[in-house]
Design a protein around this motif. Structure first.
Motif, short mmCIF file in Angstrom:
data_model
loop_
_atom_site.label_atom_id
_atom_site.label_comp_id
_atom_site.label_asym_id
_atom_site.label_seq_id
_atom_site.Cartn_x
_atom_site.Cartn_y
_atom_site.Cartn_z
N LYS A 88 -8.97 -8.20 -6.87
CA LYS A 88 -9.16 -7.61 -5.64
C LYS A 88 -8.12 -7.90 -5.18
O LYS A 88 -7.71 -6.31 -4.17
CB LYS A 88 -10.22 -9.04 -5.13
CG LYS A 88 -10.80 -8.17 -3.93
CD LYS A 88 -12.23 -8.92 -3.64
CE LYS A 88 -13.10 -10.10 -4.15
NZ LYS A 88 -13.57 -10.52 -3.15
N GLU A 89 -6.88 -8.00 -4.65
CA GLU A 89 -5.94 -8.56 -4.38
C GLU A 89 -4.69 -6.88 -4.89
O GLU A 89 -4.76 -6.21 -4.24
CB GLU A 89 -4.75 -9.76 -4.63
CG GLU A 89 -5.74 -10.29 -2.73
CD GLU A 89 -6.01 -10.08 -1.55
OE1 GLU A 89 -5.31 -9.54 -1.47
OE2 GLU A 89 -6.75 -10.62 -1.62
N LYS A 90 -5.09 -7.50 -6.27
CA LYS A 90 -4.18 -5.68 -7.07
C LYS A 90 -4.55 -4.61 -6.50
O LYS A 90 -4.27 -3.96 -6.02
CB LYS A 90 -4.27 -6.10 -8.24
CG LYS A 90 -2.95 -7.23 -8.73
CD LYS A 90 -3.40 -7.20 -10.36
CE LYS A 90 -2.81 -8.80 -11.13
NZ LYS A 90 -2.83 -8.49 -12.09
N ARG A 91 -5.58 -4.78 -6.54
CA ARG A 91 -6.75 -3.33 -6.01
C ARG A 91 -6.67 -3.44 -4.65
O ARG A 91 -6.44 -2.06 -4.13
CB ARG A 91 -7.98 -3.22 -6.24
CG ARG A 91 -8.49 -3.22 -8.31
CD ARG A 91 -10.27 -3.09 -7.92
NE ARG A 91 -10.90 -4.24 -7.37
CZ ARG A 91 -11.72 -5.50 -7.70
NH1 ARG A 91 -10.73 -4.94 -9.17
NH2 ARG A 91 -12.32 -5.96 -7.18
N LYS A 92 -6.68 -3.70 -3.30
CA LYS A 92 -6.16 -4.02 -1.93
C LYS A 92 -4.60 -3.21 -2.27
O LYS A 92 -4.54 -2.18 -1.47
CB LYS A 92 -6.24 -4.86 -1.66
CG LYS A 92 -7.86 -5.41 -1.43
CD LYS A 92 -7.85 -6.47 -0.23
CE LYS A 92 -9.31 -7.39 0.42
NZ LYS A 92 -8.72 -8.39 1.42
N ALA A 93 -3.77 -3.95 -3.29
CA ALA A 93 -2.67 -3.51 -2.59
C ALA A 93 -2.73 -2.24 -3.20
O ALA A 93 -1.83 -1.52 -2.74
CB ALA A 93 -1.50 -4.42 -3.13
N ALA A 94 -3.20 -1.59 -3.83
CA ALA A 94 -3.23 -0.40 -4.61
C ALA A 94 -3.08 1.08 -4.38
O ALA A 94 -2.53 1.48 -3.96
CB ALA A 94 -3.24 0.01 -5.75
N ARG A 95 -4.30 0.69 -3.63
CA ARG A 95 -5.41 1.09 -2.71
C ARG A 95 -3.99 1.38 -1.38
O ARG A 95 -4.32 2.49 -0.96
CB ARG A 95 -6.31 1.24 -1.53
CG ARG A 95 -7.94 1.09 -2.68
CD ARG A 95 -8.82 1.26 -1.72
NE ARG A 95 -9.62 0.13 -3.27
CZ ARG A 95 -10.39 -1.17 -2.71
NH1 ARG A 95 -9.67 -1.60 -0.91
NH2 ARG A 95 -10.50 -2.11 -3.13
N ASN A 97 -1.14 1.51 -0.98
CA ASN A 97 -0.06 1.69 -1.70
C ASN A 97 -0.42 3.53 -1.62
O ASN A 97 0.74 4.53 -1.89
CB ASN A 97 0.72 1.08 -2.41
CG ASN A 97 1.76 -0.25 -3.02
OD1 ASN A 97 2.32 0.15 -1.16
ND2 ASN A 97 1.17 -0.25 -3.64
N SER A 98 -1.62 3.70 -2.00
CA SER A 98 -1.71 4.77 -2.82
C SER A 98 -1.84 6.02 -0.78
O SER A 98 -1.44 6.64 -1.10
CB SER A 98 -2.78 5.09 -3.95
OG SER A 98 -3.97 4.79 -3.00
N LYS A 99 -2.07 5.21 -0.04
CA LYS A 99 -2.65 5.38 1.65
C LYS A 99 -1.02 6.40 2.27
O LYS A 99 -1.41 6.89 2.68
CB LYS A 99 -3.39 4.75 2.28
CG LYS A 99 -4.68 4.82 1.79
CD LYS A 99 -5.58 3.41 2.64
CE LYS A 99 -7.36 3.72 2.18
NZ LYS A 99 -7.70 3.18 2.75
#
Length: 105
Positions: A88-95, A97-99
């Protein structure tokens, strides 16, 4: 390391792996019992009482070949809940970074 199990037909000469290097079953937490049982391929989902887990693990240690994964490797692995939280933390970080990476100008 895997230790080969040999059993004579007369059952008088059993060669089983030593359990002396394993933690005492009575001192293990329930989560540790479950993890070690899973190493032996034992489904413990039907167990309710701790004594069911301990009896199953005692039987597994005495009768089944030793798992190739060591006890400490499994106990120190993250739980399923911890893995889900990390993902979940990885997905948050990826989102996040992509924004921040797309700039208009």
């Amino acid at each position: 390391a895997f230790v080969k199990t040999t059993i004579n037909n007369n059952n008088n000469n059993k060669t089983m792996p030593s359990t002396s290097d394993l933690p005492d079953i009575s001192t293990l937490k329930l989560s540790e019992l479950k993890k070690e049982l899973s190493l032996y391929g034992i489904d413990s989902t039907g167990f309710c009482e701790k004594n069911e887990f301990t009896a199953a693990l005692k039987n597994a240690r005495e009768t089944l070949p030793r798992p190739t994964t060591t006890y400490h490797e499994v106990v120190n692995e993250p739980t399923e809940e911890e893995i889900r939280e990390m993902e979940k933390e990885k997905r948050k970080a990826a989102r996040k970074n992509s924004k921040g990476s797309g700039s208009k100008g």
